[in-house]
Enzyme design. Structure first.
Site, short mmCIF file in Angstrom:
data_model
loop_
_atom_site.label_atom_id
_atom_site.label_comp_id
_atom_site.label_asym_id
_atom_site.label_seq_id
_atom_site.Cartn_x
_atom_site.Cartn_y
_atom_site.Cartn_z
N ASP A 169 43.56 44.62 53.85
CA ASP A 169 44.59 43.72 54.44
C ASP A 169 45.56 44.80 54.67
O ASP A 169 46.55 44.55 53.86
CB ASP A 169 44.92 42.61 53.36
CG ASP A 169 45.67 41.45 54.11
OD1 ASP A 169 46.04 41.69 55.25
OD2 ASP A 169 46.04 40.62 53.43
N ALA B 253 47.13 45.57 48.12
CA ALA B 253 46.43 44.39 47.46
C ALA B 253 47.72 43.44 47.15
O ALA B 253 47.52 42.11 47.04
CB ALA B 253 46.00 44.84 46.13
N ALA B 254 48.87 43.54 46.82
CA ALA B 254 49.90 42.58 46.15
C ALA B 254 50.30 41.82 47.60
O ALA B 254 50.18 42.45 48.49
CB ALA B 254 51.04 43.46 46.06
N PRO B 255 50.55 40.61 47.23
CA PRO B 255 50.90 40.04 46.06
C PRO B 255 49.54 39.52 45.20
O PRO B 255 49.87 38.91 43.96
CB PRO B 255 51.83 38.81 46.34
CG PRO B 255 51.34 38.32 47.43
CD PRO B 255 51.14 39.57 48.12
N ASP C 62 48.55 49.29 45.15
CA ASP C 62 49.58 48.86 46.12
C ASP C 62 50.76 49.71 45.51
O ASP C 62 50.62 50.18 44.36
CB ASP C 62 50.22 47.37 45.99
CG ASP C 62 50.93 46.90 47.22
OD1 ASP C 62 50.10 46.13 48.10
OD2 ASP C 62 51.96 47.32 47.15
N CYS D 76 47.37 40.14 59.43
CA CYS D 76 48.13 38.96 59.80
C CYS D 76 48.94 38.86 60.85
O CYS D 76 50.28 38.70 60.89
CB CYS D 76 48.78 38.16 58.62
SG CYS D 76 50.08 38.94 57.94
#
Length: 410
Positions: free
Chosen positions: A295, A233-235, A253, A348
């Protein structure tokens, strides 16, 4: 005593060396490289010089080679100094006399005369860079037919994207901040905007998040109190999105430092989530989730507009390591969904192995992404996935490269 501006140039040289010789990220190298640089302006200048060198390195090297009788070795210090000198003249519009005054001292005890001669020759020729950066050959081979279009998106660093806590106030915030919106809950501002000084920052009305990075959480819709796991999850941008959309969020995280930033953002925006520090490959939830957003860790080549170091330090080994990790995370995430639950996977990355290759192998039931769920100008693939790259929405300022897919557990 140092020449004014010299510490910033020395720091830029150290940043370039850290990326090209040691394979570090610009962000990781910045702490040591910028330690002796005073003032935010000079630190920003050092980052800007290093970024432009990495973005245009192939073209800068071609200019240098055109003015030398014997080719300088790739790892020769004079080549690196000439790269940063030329980047300042050709990209940052620094006067040549200032470039010489702050560049040649970097070669103390070395071939200053050679560097001075090459630089002066190129300035007298009134050389210029192409409109579009030339990508390294290894990158062009990996990205294939998309490479030239992607390169066009790298010529200018990206604008500043904000995600709003309340999408219903999109028009109001766009007006207050003097920005434009490409979809509800989004405002885009020119690059260089000082984030902490903008209206709405202190009261937590928004957070910084690239437009493409905001799409995965949007694809889960409104939470209505249901349980969602933000895995890796971070940031915290996606955690904030999910919390503001009414989900009961568990944000997991491993990084202590990045989780501290997540908690700071939760406090600033007055949103809530259960924050868990754990290794996702070992952690087990106490109950299944209604939705999971993964992610995943990746090579991050899709962020090459803002992190041009990825153009030079990512290769087959890093891609293989990431794909193996992503496979394990996807398998675990799929097992933590309740029947009917939804999984969104995002990276990404511009590497097909990390995106399309992973999606094609997952055994859950596809839940295709609809065009009406996306910003105007973007469309899902025939498989119902989404692939973005820096060339897309170019007239509006572009966006990062992402791969996103969605499934339902039956």
């Amino acid at each position: 005593m140092d020449i004014p501006g010299l510490p910033a140039r020395r720091a830029a040289l150290n940043l370039i060396d850290a990326v090209l010789r040691r394979g570090e990220t610009l962000d990781r190298a910045a702490g040591a490289a910028l330690a002796r640089v005073r003032g935010d302006a000079d630190r920003a200048l050092a980052r800007a010089i290093a970024g432009e060198v990495l973005r245009w390195k192939v073209d800068l090297d071609a200019l240098i080679d055109s003015a030398t009788h014997q080719r300088l070795p790739d790892d020769a210090k004079p080549r690196a100094v000439l790269q940063l000198m030329l980047a300042q003249v050709l990209r940052l519009e620094t006067p040549p006399h200032a470039v010489i005054a702050t560049g040649l001292p970097l070669l103390a005890g070395g071939p200053r005369r050679l560097a001075h001669g090459v630089f002066s020759t190129l300035v007298k020729r009134q050389v210029s860079l192409p409109d579009v950066p030339t990508l390294p050959e290894t990158i062009r081979a990996r990205w294939g037919g998309r490479a030239e279009d992607i390169a066009a998106g790298l010529a200018v660093p990206p604008p500043l994207d904000l995600a709003l806590r309340d999408p219903g106030e999109t028009a109001a915030w766009a007006g207050k901040l003097g920005g434009v919106s490409l979809m509800p809950g989004h405002v885009r501002l020119p690059r260089g905007s000082a984030v902490g000084n903008l209206e709405g920052f202190r009261e937590g009305a928004w957070w910084v998040q690239d437009l493409a990075a905001s799409i995965p959480a949007r694809l889960l819709g409104n939470g209505e109190g249901r349980r969602v796991l933000d895995l890796c999850a971070a940031p915290g941008g996606k955690t904030l999105q999910l919390a503001s959309a009414g989900w009961d969020v568990t944000a997991l995280d491993l990084s202590k430092r990045r989780l501290e930033r997540l908690r700071e953002n939760l406090d600033r925006t007055r949103l809530s989530a259960q924050v868990v520090r754990a290794d996702a490959l070992e952690w087990q939830p106490d109950a299944a989730f209604d939705a999971i957003l993964l992610d995943a860790p990746c090579t991050a080549t899709g962020t090459c507009r803002r992190h041009p170091d990825v153009l030079h330090r990512i290769g087959p080994r890093q891609i293989e390591e990431m794909t193996q990790l992503q496979e394990r995370l996807l398998e675990r995430a799929a097992g933590w969904l309740r029947p009917g639950g939804v999984l969104v996977y995002a990276v990404c990355s511009l590497e097909p192995q990390e995106g399309e290759g992973q999606a094609a192998n997952l055994s859950l039931s596809p839940l295709p992404i609809g065009k009406d769920e996306l910003p105007a100008g973007l469309s899902p693939t025939s498989e119902g996935w989404l692939r973005t790259d820096p060339a897309m929405l170019a007239e509006a300022g572009g966006l990062d490269g992402f791969f996103i897919a969605r499934w339902r557990k039956v």
